[in-house]
Each structure stands twice: as C-alpha cells, then as structure tokens.
Design an enzyme around this catalytic site. Structure first.
Site, PDB file in Angstrom:
ATOM      1  CB  ALA A  26      -0.909   0.001   1.225  1.00 47.57           C
ATOM      2  CB  SER A  27       1.213   4.007  -2.418  1.00 51.20           C
ATOM      3  OG  SER A  27       1.323   3.152  -3.524  1.00 51.20           O
TER       4      SER A  27
END
Length: 357
Positions: A26-27
């Site tokens: 997840a960025s």
C-alpha cells in the site's frame, strides 16, 4: 488510526526471496494524494486502476467519480484482488469492479476509459492499455527507466501520450515485465546495479575496479540538508546512455567503498569495466549556519576520469536549472524519427520514449 495515517508504505504481501521487493504494498499516503491530483478524476468518469492493493485507492476514486462514474481495479495476483474485494465490500464500495488479470494487457469489456491509473511500476506501457484511453484522456503511471521511477501524468493526443506532470515516486515493478535487469558486482551481495535490457552492462566486469580507491571529482553545485537533488538522475537519463542505478549496503561503505549520495537510490554511469556514481560531502560551515553539501562523482576503473567528468557535467547542468521539468512523450514503436518531438529517445518494445528539456 495512528498507524493507518502514518506517511509510510505498508507491505501487504511479502516476497521470501533474498533481497527481493515485496509482492504488493500500500503506497505512502502522500504519493496516493499527488497521483490522484495528477489523474484529475471528475464526476462521471470511467476509470481503470492497474494494481488493486488494499482497495483503498479504488475507494478514493469511487468517491471522486460520484454516482454516475464507474471504477474498475485489477491485479495479476488473486490473493490481492480477493483482499481488495473483501475490504471494498466491507466499507460500502461493493459497486467497484475487481478483476484478476494482467493489467498490462486489457480490460476492454469495461472501456474505453476517461482515466487510467497504475499503482505499480510500469517499464513499457502496452499498446493495449494506451488504446483503451479516450482522446484527451489521462494516464497516470509510475514509469520506470534507467533504474529510476517517476509518476508521469500523460494526456492522449492523436499521435502520442504527452506528459504535463512529472513527480518523484517509488513503486514495486510490474511482475511480468522482464526488461529491467539487476546484478551484484561481487559475491558479498553488498553492491548492486540496476539497468535496462538495451544497456550492455555486466556488473562483474567492475570487480577489480571497486577494490581500488575512488577517484573523486567535485562540482560547485551544493544542496541543503533537505533539498532534493533527484533531478540530477532525471537529467542524466535524458542525455547519457550509460545511466543506471547503484545500491550499496552499509558494510561496503564501512569496508572502504565511497558512499553514494543515497545508499539505495543513486544514479551511476557504467561502461565496461568503469563506473562513476553520485556522491556528496558536507562543507564546513559557521556555527549555527545551515549545513551545505557539495555534489560530485566517485569513479572507478580505467575510464574513471572520463565518466566522472560526464557525471559532473550533468550535476552542473541540473544546478543551473533546478526547477526544470522535462516533457515525456510516448510514441508507438515504429513511429518515424521525423514525427518525434525533439529530445533524447529511449527505445522500448512497445514505445519510443522521448525526454525533452
């Protein structure tokens, strides 16, 4: 809640292989934010997201396109899409389509799309993806070349995709792409190079060179303690075909290797058995004054002086125009030279990439 809103990337599927990147992350929230700004999603838009992650980005997109819009998110990994489906359903976004497939190919039964966004690093955008974009539509993707990654916002024009925004980012590469290569310089796995398939680089050819002391060359270009200098790498990639990436682990520095400017993300020039990479040193300053760092090159091998000079030329050019942002244009493979914009051309199987300053 504190963990959820921390500005850090979060691994959601590990890769057990040595020195391997995770399968899925997840960025960082700030990266998610500026890529959504680049995308310019509007109410009623039809959007295709490549890389489902946790599903949170698809939920943001669903909010942005409103009740008349539609969002499709896809991933090649069925574990990832199953998790995204679960989280989207649990948080009220059951109308987001989640598909399991290679996003580099197509989702034409859902298209065409006003916007396409990739949340995974892409080395060569496939024609299948580009052709699903409506005229004037926007494609935002973390584009990879010469070891670096930039989030590029591209607008579809009649004969090309043309950028209007280029931002620093870091993303996991798309699993099926094999044109990016990497290798260790020696057996201790402490120093590693990353390069593209069209570059004749053999890391093991540098084994003898890096056992010697570095030749250092300095410029007059300086930066402050929090001033970014990633534009040096970007400019190098637009002018010098020997540009690649070097990563160094701390034990190699402790053993005498000159420290790159960034241990994990430093640009280098490699030709045969010679190499030069970006380095820096802290300058003396009066007490209480903000420290400054001088940029230069650490070079090894028979052609070290030539490579150091070339790197320093790029540092100086960047220092004289630090805010300059290139225009990235992507043309279909086979486009004649006289139809390309002026600039430096990087050939990829599906595209001719032109970098223009």
């Amino acid at each position: 809640m504190e963990t959820a809103y921390t500005n850090e990337a979060v691994t959601i599927k590990d890769n057990p292989a040595e020195d391997a990147l995770p399968f899925s992350c997840a960025s960082k929230p700030d990266v998610v934010f500026f890529m959504l700004v680049q995308l310019q999603a509007r109410e009623g838009h039809r959007i295709f997201e490549i890389g489902a992650g946790t599903g949170v980005n698809a939920a943001y997109l669903r909010r942005l396109v409103g009740p008349t819009g539609h969002v499709i998110t896809g991933d090649i990994d069925s574990d990832v899409t199953a998790y995204a489906r679960k989280t989207l359903d649990a948080t009220g976004y059951g109308d987001v389509e989640v598909i399991t497939r290679d996003g580099a190919l197509r989702a034409e039964e859902y298209g065409p799309f006003d916007r396409i966004i990739a949340t995974v690093g892409v080395w060569d955008p496939s024609p299948a993806v580009q052709n699903q974009l409506t005229p004037g539509g926007r494609l935002v993707l973390p584009l990879r070349w010469r070891g670096l990654t930039r989030s590029i916002a591209l607008v579809r024009e009649p004969n090309r995709l043309r950028s209007d925004s280029v931002k620093v980012c870091g993303f996991l590469p798309m699993i099926e792409e094999t044109e990016e290569h990497s290798g260790y310089i020696n057996d201790d796995h402490l120093t590693r190079l990353f390069w593209d398939y069209d570059q004749p680089i053999d890391p093991t050819a540098l084994r003898a060179a890096i056992t010697q002391s570095a030749t250092l060359a300095w410029t007059e270009t300086t930066v402050g303690p929090v001033e970014p200098f990633d534009g040096v790498w970007l400019r190098m990639s637009a002018t010098d075909p020997a540009t690649c990436r070097i990563t160094v682990k701390q034990p190699a520095v402790d053993a005498g290797l000159r420290r790159p400017a960034n241990l994990n993300l430093s640009p280098a020039l490699v030709e045969g058995d010679s190499m030069a990479y970006l380095t820096l040193e802290r300058l003396a300053a009066e007490e209480g004054a903000e420290p400054r760092f001088r940029l230069g090159a650490a070079a090894y091998g028979p052609a070290r002086e030539t490579l150091a000079a070339r790197l320093c030329t790029q540092i100086t050019a960047w220092g004289d125009g630090r805010t300059a942002e290139p225009v990235i244009s992507l043309y279909p493979a086979g486009t004649p030279d006289d139809q390309l914009a002026d600039g430096y051309v990087i050939e990829k199987p599906s595209t001719r990439m032109v970098i223009s300053y």
